[in-house]
Scaffold this motif. Structure first.
Motif, short mmCIF file in Angstrom:
data_model
loop_
_atom_site.label_atom_id
_atom_site.label_comp_id
_atom_site.label_asym_id
_atom_site.label_seq_id
_atom_site.Cartn_x
_atom_site.Cartn_y
_atom_site.Cartn_z
N ASP A 11 0.82 -1.21 0.00
CA ASP A 11 0.00 0.00 0.00
C ASP A 11 0.86 1.26 0.00
OD1 ASP A 11 -2.85 1.16 0.49
OD2 ASP A 11 -1.61 2.12 2.03
N SER A 12 1.93 1.23 0.80
CA SER A 12 2.80 2.40 0.88
C SER A 12 4.09 2.03 1.58
CB SER A 12 2.10 3.54 1.65
OG SER A 12 1.80 3.13 2.98
N VAL A 13 5.05 2.95 1.47
CA VAL A 13 6.32 2.81 2.18
C VAL A 13 6.36 3.89 3.24
CG1 VAL A 13 8.84 2.94 1.98
CG2 VAL A 13 7.50 1.88 0.16
N ASN A 14 6.68 3.49 4.45
CA ASN A 14 6.72 4.44 5.56
C ASN A 14 8.13 4.46 6.16
OD1 ASN A 14 6.90 2.39 7.81
ND2 ASN A 14 4.92 1.77 6.91
N PRO A 15 8.40 5.37 7.10
CA PRO A 15 9.75 5.49 7.66
C PRO A 15 10.28 4.20 8.31
CG PRO A 15 8.48 7.43 8.19
CD PRO A 15 7.52 6.47 7.58
N ARG A 16 9.39 3.32 8.73
CA ARG A 16 9.84 2.09 9.41
C ARG A 16 9.88 0.88 8.48
NH1 ARG A 16 10.02 1.88 14.85
NH2 ARG A 16 9.60 -0.37 14.76
N GLY A 17 9.22 0.99 7.34
CA GLY A 17 9.19 -0.17 6.45
C GLY A 17 8.10 -0.06 5.40
N ILE A 18 7.25 -1.10 5.33
CA ILE A 18 6.22 -1.18 4.29
C ILE A 18 4.85 -1.44 4.92
CG2 ILE A 18 5.41 -2.55 2.31
CD1 ILE A 18 8.31 -3.15 1.65
N THR A 19 3.83 -0.79 4.36
CA THR A 19 2.45 -1.06 4.76
C THR A 19 1.78 -1.87 3.66
OG1 THR A 19 2.30 1.02 6.00
CG2 THR A 19 0.22 -0.04 5.37
N VAL A 20 1.23 -3.02 4.03
CA VAL A 20 0.53 -3.86 3.07
C VAL A 20 -0.96 -3.85 3.41
CG1 VAL A 20 2.52 -5.33 2.66
CG2 VAL A 20 0.91 -5.96 4.45
N ARG A 21 -1.79 -4.12 2.41
CA ARG A 21 -3.24 -4.09 2.60
C ARG A 21 -3.89 -5.32 1.96
NH1 ARG A 21 -6.35 -0.05 4.31
NH2 ARG A 21 -4.59 1.42 4.08
N ASN A 22 -4.76 -5.94 2.71
CA ASN A 22 -5.49 -7.11 2.21
C ASN A 22 -6.60 -6.65 1.26
OD1 ASN A 22 -7.71 -9.24 2.27
ND2 ASN A 22 -6.06 -10.30 3.32
N LYS A 23 -6.62 -7.20 0.05
CA LYS A 23 -7.60 -6.77 -0.95
C LYS A 23 -9.03 -7.11 -0.55
CE LYS A 23 -4.67 -6.88 -5.08
NZ LYS A 23 -4.49 -7.47 -6.42
N LYS A 24 -9.21 -8.20 0.16
CA LYS A 24 -10.56 -8.63 0.51
C LYS A 24 -11.11 -7.88 1.72
CE LYS A 24 -10.10 -13.32 -1.35
NZ LYS A 24 -10.15 -14.78 -1.04
N THR A 25 -10.29 -7.75 2.75
CA THR A 25 -10.77 -7.14 3.99
C THR A 25 -10.42 -5.66 4.10
OG1 THR A 25 -8.76 -7.69 5.22
CG2 THR A 25 -10.52 -9.36 5.14
N VAL A 40 16.00 -2.98 5.12
CA VAL A 40 16.36 -2.83 3.71
C VAL A 40 15.17 -3.20 2.85
CG1 VAL A 40 17.86 -3.64 1.85
CG2 VAL A 40 18.79 -3.38 4.15
N ILE A 41 14.90 -2.40 1.82
CA ILE A 41 13.85 -2.71 0.84
C ILE A 41 14.52 -2.85 -0.53
CG2 ILE A 41 11.76 -1.91 -0.32
CD1 ILE A 41 11.12 -0.28 2.21
#
Length: 268
Positions: free
Chosen positions: A80-94, A104-105
């Motif tokens: 979903d996005s990259v933030n200062p601490r890492g990565i935000t992911v989002r579930n497509k269904k919920t 490291v990314i």
């Protein structure tokens, strides 16, 4: 398998699919102390919803066991996005979001595979009815295509190796390139022997060849129901050869010179 028989291809694909699933099951369950719930989740995520070969097949004895390691997590939600601490992911269904801390990314999104020679400006000369400001990008504005992956109408004396629709998913590309070298050398020899200055494939032969190519590819797994680097966003397969390497070898063994036009300049 009979490559001209759709039913035969379907049976062969299903047999291959079962073999792939059996291999995955063996790899995921080779350690008896594995958590059954973890294995079941991995099995669900890692089982493709398309036939083997629709995407390029990776061959490895370490891929599936990697996901069983304690320091590996398979995250299949959408980034979903990259933030200062890492990565935000989002579930497509919920639509539920989750933060994943990262030191490291690695931005590994692949490479451009359907735009051939895109960083080169290749212009034709005023020859064989073409204007001098016509570029290969103009010719490929819809999608990249060539005659046996080697030449394009309007670009006399311009030849390619490993051009559009000469990639393979089942054999060695080195053999394909060797066939192309032999084919191009014969074209050059004919031009020199007849004392012509320019040779170009005829547009009618070019269009007929590529129309049949896309028609044949629609009967292969390479044009299956998946997104792959073989195809453009519009669904045109610009990468793969539609048949066997034997067929490519046979069809390029000796050029059909009637499909080419020649031009001789006035020599002083």
């Amino acid at each position: 398998l009979d490559p001209t028989n759709r039913e035969s291809l379907t049976r062969g694909s299903e047999t291959f699919r079962r073999g792939c699933l059996k291999f995955m099951e063996m790899q995921l369950t080779q350690e008896s102390e594995q958590d059954p719930a973890k294995v079941d989740k991995l099995r669900q995520i890692l089982t493709p919803k398309f036939a083997p070969g629709c995407k390029r097949i990776g061959i490895s004895d370490e891929w599936y066991p990697m996901f069983l390691r304690d320091n590996v997590i398979l995250e299949h939600d959408t980034i979903d996005s990259v933030n200062p601490r890492g990565i935000t992911v989002r579930n497509k269904k919920t639509n539920e979001a989750k933060n994943i801390d990262a030191d490291v990314i690695i931005w590994a999104t692949g490479f451009s595979t359907t735009s051939f020679l895109e960083h080169l400006s290749i212009r034709t000369v005023k020859s064989l009815g073409m204007e001098s400001d016509y570029t290969l990008s103009d010719a490929w504005k819809d999608y990249s295509k060539a005659y046996y992956g080697t030449c394009v109408p309007g670009f006399p004396n311009f030849y390619m190796l490993y051009g559009p629709n000469t990639n393979l998913g089942h054999n060695s590309i080195i053999f394909m390139v060797e066939c192309q070298v032999n084919y191009i050398v014969q074209l050059l020899q004919r031009m020199l022997e007849t004392d012509y200055d320019a040779m170009s494939v005829k547009r009618q032969a070019f269009e007929t060849f590529n129309k049949q190519m896309q028609k044949d590819l629609n009967h292969t797994v390479f044009n299956g129901n998946c997104a792959s680097w073989y195809k453009t966003e519009a669904g045109e397969n610009t990468n793969n050869w539609s048949g066997t390497v034997f067929r490519y070898w046979w069809e390029t063994l000796s050029p059909k010179f009637d499909n080419f036009e020649l031009e001789r300049k006035n020599h002083e």
